[in-house]
Scaffold this active site. Structure first.
Site, PDB file in Angstrom:
ATOM      1  N   CYS A  90       4.970   5.294   8.159  1.00  0.00           N
ATOM      2  CA  CYS A  90       3.599   5.794   8.118  1.00  0.00           C
ATOM      3  C   CYS A  90       3.664   7.293   8.411  1.00  0.00           C
ATOM      4  O   CYS A  90       4.169   7.692   9.468  1.00  0.00           O
ATOM      5  CB  CYS A  90       2.782   5.077   9.187  1.00  0.00           C
ATOM      6  N   ASP A 102       3.611   0.196  10.091  1.00  0.00           N
ATOM      7  CA  ASP A 102       2.591   0.995   9.387  1.00  0.00           C
ATOM      8  C   ASP A 102       1.221   0.545   9.874  1.00  0.00           C
ATOM      9  O   ASP A 102       1.077  -0.552  10.440  1.00  0.00           O
ATOM     10  CB  ASP A 102       2.699   0.797   7.870  1.00  0.00           C
ATOM     11  N   SER A 103       0.222   1.387   9.613  1.00  0.00           N
ATOM     12  CA  SER A 103      -1.145   1.005   9.964  1.00  0.00           C
ATOM     13  C   SER A 103      -1.598  -0.216   9.165  1.00  0.00           C
ATOM     14  O   SER A 103      -2.547  -0.885   9.563  1.00  0.00           O
ATOM     15  CB  SER A 103      -2.095   2.174   9.690  1.00  0.00           C
ATOM     16  N   CYS A 126       1.830   9.728   2.042  1.00  0.00           N
ATOM     17  CA  CYS A 126       1.243   8.563   2.720  1.00  0.00           C
ATOM     18  C   CYS A 126       1.845   7.341   2.051  1.00  0.00           C
ATOM     19  O   CYS A 126       1.885   7.269   0.813  1.00  0.00           O
ATOM     20  CB  CYS A 126      -0.275   8.550   2.571  1.00  0.00           C
ATOM     21  N   GLU A 167      -6.154  -0.743   1.175  1.00  0.00           N
ATOM     22  CA  GLU A 167      -6.344  -1.827   2.158  1.00  0.00           C
ATOM     23  C   GLU A 167      -7.331  -2.876   1.636  1.00  0.00           C
ATOM     24  O   GLU A 167      -7.213  -4.061   1.943  1.00  0.00           O
ATOM     25  CB  GLU A 167      -6.837  -1.266   3.500  1.00  0.00           C
ATOM     26  N   HIS A 169       0.868   4.432   1.668  1.00  0.00           N
ATOM     27  CA  HIS A 169      -0.038   3.597   0.872  1.00  0.00           C
ATOM     28  C   HIS A 169      -0.122   4.087  -0.586  1.00  0.00           C
ATOM     29  O   HIS A 169      -0.446   3.311  -1.481  1.00  0.00           O
ATOM     30  CB  HIS A 169      -1.464   3.638   1.439  1.00  0.00           C
TER      31      HIS A 169
HETATM   32  N1  DGL Z   1       0.491   4.560   5.369  1.00  0.00           N
HETATM   33  C1  DGL Z   1      -0.094   5.519   6.282  1.00  0.00           C
HETATM   34  C2  DGL Z   1       0.534   6.888   6.050  1.00  0.00           C
HETATM   35  O1  DGL Z   1       1.636   6.957   5.513  1.00  0.00           O
HETATM   36  C3  DGL Z   1      -1.579   5.447   6.176  1.00  0.00           C
HETATM   37  C4  DGL Z   1      -2.277   5.890   7.387  1.00  0.00           C
HETATM   38  C5  DGL Z   1      -3.685   5.405   7.536  1.00  0.00           C
HETATM   39  O2  DGL Z   1      -3.851   4.259   7.979  1.00  0.00           O
HETATM   40  O3  DGL Z   1      -4.604   6.191   7.276  1.00  0.00           O
HETATM   41  O4  DGL Z   1      -0.008   7.897   6.414  1.00  0.00           O
END
Ligand code: DGL
Length: 282
Positions: free
Chosen positions: A70, A7-8, A198, A164, A200
């Site tokens: 992600c 993931d990011s 997403c 984050e 997150h």
């Molecule tokens: N967890 C990522 C997703 O599912 C987040 C992406 C981001 O870093 O903007 O899209």
């Protein structure tokens, strides 16, 4: 060989946690590209090249399967990696040691139509996922005259930075929860199924649930963790060629491109058990 989870940043931990519940026997390698998060406001080229770097890194560290935990990477990079990069990568690997990459959008879309009563679905996602139209296109494929689906999307560009920054439980986050939920319900008040598109966003779930209980009726909120975990279990059942390569010691190693101590602290809170991450450069 391990299952790589990418993931990011921290969001993929909401998927990893459910994978480890569902398939505790396997060994996992988690990579959060926290130093370059959020991905969701970047262009296609940037998201694709960051994701490819991460995937190749996870292969180089002994992963045979990589799950893009992600949506942004799944929406923007998965297809190109599967069609263009995997054939090149696999051509250099011996028979019996092939690798693959899976995403999170398909397993989510497959179950959403069963959940809605009104047929009105809301998708909350990053700007990149929304502009890719991946959810709309995938859901339209399974829409039929007998089951017409009406899909609204809302980009929530501030939700990933809030998570984050570790601000997801604080009162300041309420403003942005209200802002985006208000916007999607203004577009379609009949939405009864809200997809958290997403990984997150489940960290904001208590606030999203509270908003929904106060402003909407009978809403189902769809978080992806269990859906992706079930889909991975099913994939492994059907694909012995990958399953047979996986080691089964029940371990999990965490990697981050940002500060390892900070990652360990936040990830321990998300996961609910101590995490000791290692810093890497991509
Ligand atoms: N967890 C990522 C997703 O599912 C987040 C992406 C981001 O870093 O903007 O899209």
């Amino acid at each position: 060989m391990k299952i790589g989870v990418f993931d990011s940043g921290y969001g993929g931990l909401t998927i990893l946690r459910e994978m480890r519940r569902r398939l505790p026997e396997y060994d996992y390698l988690y990579l959060g590209d926290n130093a370059r998060a959020p991905y969701g406001t970047h262009s296609f080229d940037v998201i694709y090249s960051y994701t490819l770097q991460a995937v190749e890194f996870l292969f180089s560290r002994g992963c045979t399967l990589v799950v893009l935990a992600c949506n942004t990477a799944s929406a923007k990079a998965l297809r190109t990696i599967q069609q263009k990069d995997l054939p090149r990568i696999n051509a250099l690997r011996p028979e019996g040691q092939k690798v693959n990459v899976l995403g999170v959008i398909r397993p989510t879309v497959e179950v959403v139509p069963e959940m809605t009563q009104t047929g009105h679905i809301g998708v909350l996602a990053t700007p990149a996922t929304v502009s890719s139209e991946s959810y709309v296109l995938e859901l339209e494929k399974i829409s039929s005259p007998a089951r017409v689906l009406t899909i609204s999307q809302q980009a929530c560009p501030l939700w990933v930075p809030i998570v984050e920054a570790g601000e997801y439980e604080n009162a300041g986050a309420d403003y942005f929860v209200d802002k985006y939920l208000h916007a999607i319900y203004a577009e379609d008040p009949q939405i009864d199924t809200l997809v958290l598109g997403c990984t997150h966003y489940p960290l904001l779930l208590p606030k999203i649930e509270k908003w929904a209980s106060e402003h909407a009726k009978n809403v189902r909120i769809v978080a992806q963790g269990t859906l992706v975990a079930d889909s991975l279990a099913d994939y492994l059942l059907r694909h012995g060629e990958y399953r047979s390569q996986l080691s089964q010691n029940g371990t999990c190693v965490y990697l981050t491109t940002e500060n390892a101590d900070r990652f360990s602290q936040s990830a321990s809170l998300f996961i609910g058990s101590p995490v000791r991450a290692e810093h890497i450069c991509l």
